[in-house]
Design a protein around this motif. Structure first.
Motif, PDB file in Angstrom:
ATOM      1  N   ILE A   1      48.877  30.209  38.984  1.00 33.90           N
ATOM      2  CA  ILE A   1      47.938  30.550  38.367  1.00 33.90           C
ATOM      3  C   ILE A   1      47.016  31.011  37.334  1.00 33.90           C
ATOM      4  O   ILE A   1      45.324  31.593  37.210  1.00 33.90           O
ATOM      5  CB  ILE A   1      47.710  30.903  39.654  1.00 33.90           C
ATOM      6  N   LEU A   2      48.137  31.658  37.108  1.00 34.77           N
ATOM      7  CA  LEU A   2      46.939  32.768  35.510  1.00 34.77           C
ATOM      8  C   LEU A   2      47.001  31.919  34.474  1.00 34.77           C
ATOM      9  O   LEU A   2      46.692  31.833  33.381  1.00 34.77           O
ATOM     10  CB  LEU A   2      48.158  33.783  35.117  1.00 34.77           C
ATOM     11  N   GLN A   3      47.416  30.331  34.458  1.00 35.92           N
ATOM     12  CA  GLN A   3      47.391  29.929  33.016  1.00 35.92           C
ATOM     13  C   GLN A   3      45.729  28.944  32.751  1.00 35.92           C
ATOM     14  O   GLN A   3      45.219  29.484  34.115  1.00 35.92           O
ATOM     15  CB  GLN A   3      48.429  28.703  33.355  1.00 35.92           C
ATOM     16  N   ASP A   4      45.755  28.554  31.626  1.00 39.13           N
ATOM     17  CA  ASP A   4      43.984  28.800  31.379  1.00 39.13           C
ATOM     18  C   ASP A   4      42.862  29.346  31.715  1.00 39.13           C
ATOM     19  O   ASP A   4      41.722  28.662  32.510  1.00 39.13           O
ATOM     20  CB  ASP A   4      43.731  27.022  32.079  1.00 39.13           C
ATOM     21  N   LEU A   5      43.242  30.170  31.701  1.00 41.97           N
ATOM     22  CA  LEU A   5      42.146  31.261  31.616  1.00 41.97           C
ATOM     23  C   LEU A   5      41.039  31.659  30.643  1.00 41.97           C
ATOM     24  O   LEU A   5      41.827  31.816  29.301  1.00 41.97           O
ATOM     25  CB  LEU A   5      42.211  33.014  32.136  1.00 41.97           C
ATOM     26  N   THR A   6      40.004  32.050  30.845  1.00 36.82           N
ATOM     27  CA  THR A   6      39.592  32.343  30.296  1.00 36.82           C
ATOM     28  C   THR A   6      39.501  33.732  29.219  1.00 36.82           C
ATOM     29  O   THR A   6      40.045  35.005  30.061  1.00 36.82           O
ATOM     30  CB  THR A   6      37.370  32.182  30.261  1.00 36.82           C
ATOM     31  N   GLU A   7      38.894  34.388  28.284  1.00 37.18           N
ATOM     32  CA  GLU A   7      39.204  35.700  27.895  1.00 37.18           C
ATOM     33  C   GLU A   7      38.276  36.444  29.067  1.00 37.18           C
ATOM     34  O   GLU A   7      38.545  37.526  29.312  1.00 37.18           O
ATOM     35  CB  GLU A   7      38.701  36.270  26.379  1.00 37.18           C
ATOM     36  N   GLU A   8      37.384  36.606  29.726  1.00 39.46           N
ATOM     37  CA  GLU A   8      36.224  36.732  30.138  1.00 39.46           C
ATOM     38  C   GLU A   8      37.173  36.939  31.893  1.00 39.46           C
ATOM     39  O   GLU A   8      36.824  37.386  32.270  1.00 39.46           O
ATOM     40  CB  GLU A   8      35.174  36.090  30.713  1.00 39.46           C
ATOM     41  N   GLN A   9      37.813  35.881  32.327  1.00 39.48           N
ATOM     42  CA  GLN A   9      38.177  36.174  32.801  1.00 39.48           C
ATOM     43  C   GLN A   9      39.397  36.646  33.296  1.00 39.48           C
ATOM     44  O   GLN A   9      39.729  37.628  34.666  1.00 39.48           O
ATOM     45  CB  GLN A   9      39.204  34.717  33.985  1.00 39.48           C
ATOM     46  N   GLU A  10      40.096  36.614  32.319  1.00 38.62           N
ATOM     47  CA  GLU A  10      41.860  38.322  32.436  1.00 38.62           C
ATOM     48  C   GLU A  10      41.224  39.118  32.463  1.00 38.62           C
ATOM     49  O   GLU A  10      41.627  40.452  32.724  1.00 38.62           O
ATOM     50  CB  GLU A  10      42.107  37.383  30.558  1.00 38.62           C
ATOM     51  N   THR A  11      39.730  39.579  31.310  1.00 39.31           N
ATOM     52  CA  THR A  11      39.367  41.185  31.371  1.00 39.31           C
ATOM     53  C   THR A  11      38.203  41.174  32.374  1.00 39.31           C
ATOM     54  O   THR A  11      37.700  42.716  32.254  1.00 39.31           O
ATOM     55  CB  THR A  11      37.834  41.310  30.192  1.00 39.31           C
ATOM     56  N   PHE A  12      38.574  40.411  33.456  1.00 39.69           N
ATOM     57  CA  PHE A  12      37.383  40.866  34.609  1.00 39.69           C
ATOM     58  C   PHE A  12      37.388  42.217  34.998  1.00 39.69           C
ATOM     59  O   PHE A  12      39.316  41.903  35.897  1.00 39.69           O
ATOM     60  CB  PHE A  12      37.400  39.474  35.712  1.00 39.69           C
ATOM     61  N   ARG A  13      37.261  42.768  35.754  1.00 40.73           N
ATOM     62  CA  ARG A  13      37.001  43.953  36.833  1.00 40.73           C
ATOM     63  C   ARG A  13      36.590  43.543  37.942  1.00 40.73           C
ATOM     64  O   ARG A  13      35.215  43.275  37.904  1.00 40.73           O
ATOM     65  CB  ARG A  13      37.011  45.053  36.231  1.00 40.73           C
ATOM     66  N   TYR A  14      37.025  43.201  39.270  1.00 49.84           N
ATOM     67  CA  TYR A  14      36.082  43.092  40.549  1.00 49.84           C
ATOM     68  C   TYR A  14      35.678  44.551  40.842  1.00 49.84           C
ATOM     69  O   TYR A  14      34.085  44.441  42.105  1.00 49.84           O
ATOM     70  CB  TYR A  14      37.002  42.151  41.586  1.00 49.84           C
ATOM     71  N   ALA A  15      35.505  45.326  40.383  1.00 56.69           N
ATOM     72  CA  ALA A  15      34.539  46.505  41.022  1.00 56.69           C
ATOM     73  C   ALA A  15      34.673  48.190  39.685  1.00 56.69           C
ATOM     74  O   ALA A  15      36.103  48.103  39.440  1.00 56.69           O
ATOM     75  CB  ALA A  15      34.599  46.785  42.536  1.00 56.69           C
ATOM     76  N   GLU A  16      33.849  48.494  39.525  1.00 53.01           N
ATOM     77  CA  GLU A  16      34.346  49.936  38.451  1.00 53.01           C
ATOM     78  C   GLU A  16      35.430  50.741  38.822  1.00 53.01           C
ATOM     79  O   GLU A  16      36.173  50.780  40.138  1.00 53.01           O
ATOM     80  CB  GLU A  16      32.870  51.171  39.068  1.00 53.01           C
ATOM     81  N   GLY A  17      35.741  50.841  37.907  1.00 47.74           N
ATOM     82  CA  GLY A  17      37.620  51.601  38.488  1.00 47.74           C
ATOM     83  C   GLY A  17      38.288  50.638  38.534  1.00 47.74           C
ATOM     84  O   GLY A  17      39.517  51.046  38.558  1.00 47.74           O
ATOM     85  N   LYS A  18      38.532  49.564  38.936  1.00 47.59           N
ATOM     86  CA  LYS A  18      39.637  48.687  39.634  1.00 47.59           C
ATOM     87  C   LYS A  18      40.322  47.947  37.893  1.00 47.59           C
ATOM     88  O   LYS A  18      39.587  47.859  37.150  1.00 47.59           O
ATOM     89  CB  LYS A  18      38.882  47.379  40.156  1.00 47.59           C
ATOM     90  N   TRP A  19      41.871  47.761  37.469  1.00 46.25           N
ATOM     91  CA  TRP A  19      41.969  47.315  37.061  1.00 46.25           C
ATOM     92  C   TRP A  19      41.468  45.550  36.609  1.00 46.25           C
ATOM     93  O   TRP A  19      41.272  44.748  37.171  1.00 46.25           O
ATOM     94  CB  TRP A  19      43.428  47.316  36.898  1.00 46.25           C
TER      95      TRP A  19
END
Length: 176
Positions: free
Chosen positions: A42-60
């Motif tokens: 499920i982690l294959q073929d993700l964009t850099e934007e997806q890899e660095t996405f945070r779903y809320a402030e303060g989340k990893w």
């Protein structure tokens, strides 16, 4: 009988029950072998934007979540090995937020962390496979709590399943 049967609730700190309860019954080594492939898929073929996405402030970010999974597998496998070799050993804890903040995982491409994790998982499986039943039953203290060696195999598997669910829900299913 496997040298690493499902641990009783008394074999690990209560906090980890959330993880252990997610792991299906069966051969834990087979579970560890199979589940990583499912998570990595499920982690294959993700964009850099997806890899660095945070779903809320303060989340990893997703990169940091995977970095956390790598770090904790290193830690849990080390704890198991240390206790297998020295019954009764007392090991320090970790502050996961400090570890993530200082890991540099967000600057590292996800594919690199995934490759490290895959290599680490193979080593983790070999280490657990080498343990006798007696070694699996040895105990120690980590973060001030008692654990058996075998409990860490189940904690590693459950920790991954827990975070896979969060990844699917908050990162891949939330427009991330």
């Amino acid at each position: 009988m496997s040298a690493l049967p499902r641990p009783a609730d008394s074999e690990y700190a209560e906090y980890y029950g959330t993880y252990v309860s997610q792991v299906p019954d069966g051969d834990i080594l087979e579970t560890l072998r199979d589940q990583l492939g499912d998570t990595l898929a499920i982690l294959q073929d993700l964009t850099e934007e997806q890899e660095t996405f945070r779903y809320a402030e303060g989340k990893w970010s997703l990169r940091e979540v995977v970095g956390h999974l790598v770090d904790t597998e290193w830690l849990f496998a080390f704890r198991a090995l240390a206790m297998a070799r020295e019954d009764g050993v007392n090991l320090p804890g970790m502050d996961q937020d400090v570890w993530v903040a200082t890991s540099g995982a967000n600057e590292r491409p996800l594919a690199e962390s995934c490759a490290e994790w895959a290599a680490l998982r193979r080593a983790t499986i070999h280490m657990f496979a080498s343990l006798s039943e007696e070694q699996g039953e040895r105990t120690g203290i980590a973060s001030g709590n008692p654990f058996t060696v075998r409990s860490f195999a189940w904690i590693i598997a459950g920790h991954e399943l827990w975070h896979r669910g969060l990844i699917e829900q908050h990162y891949l299913g939330a427009g991330g």
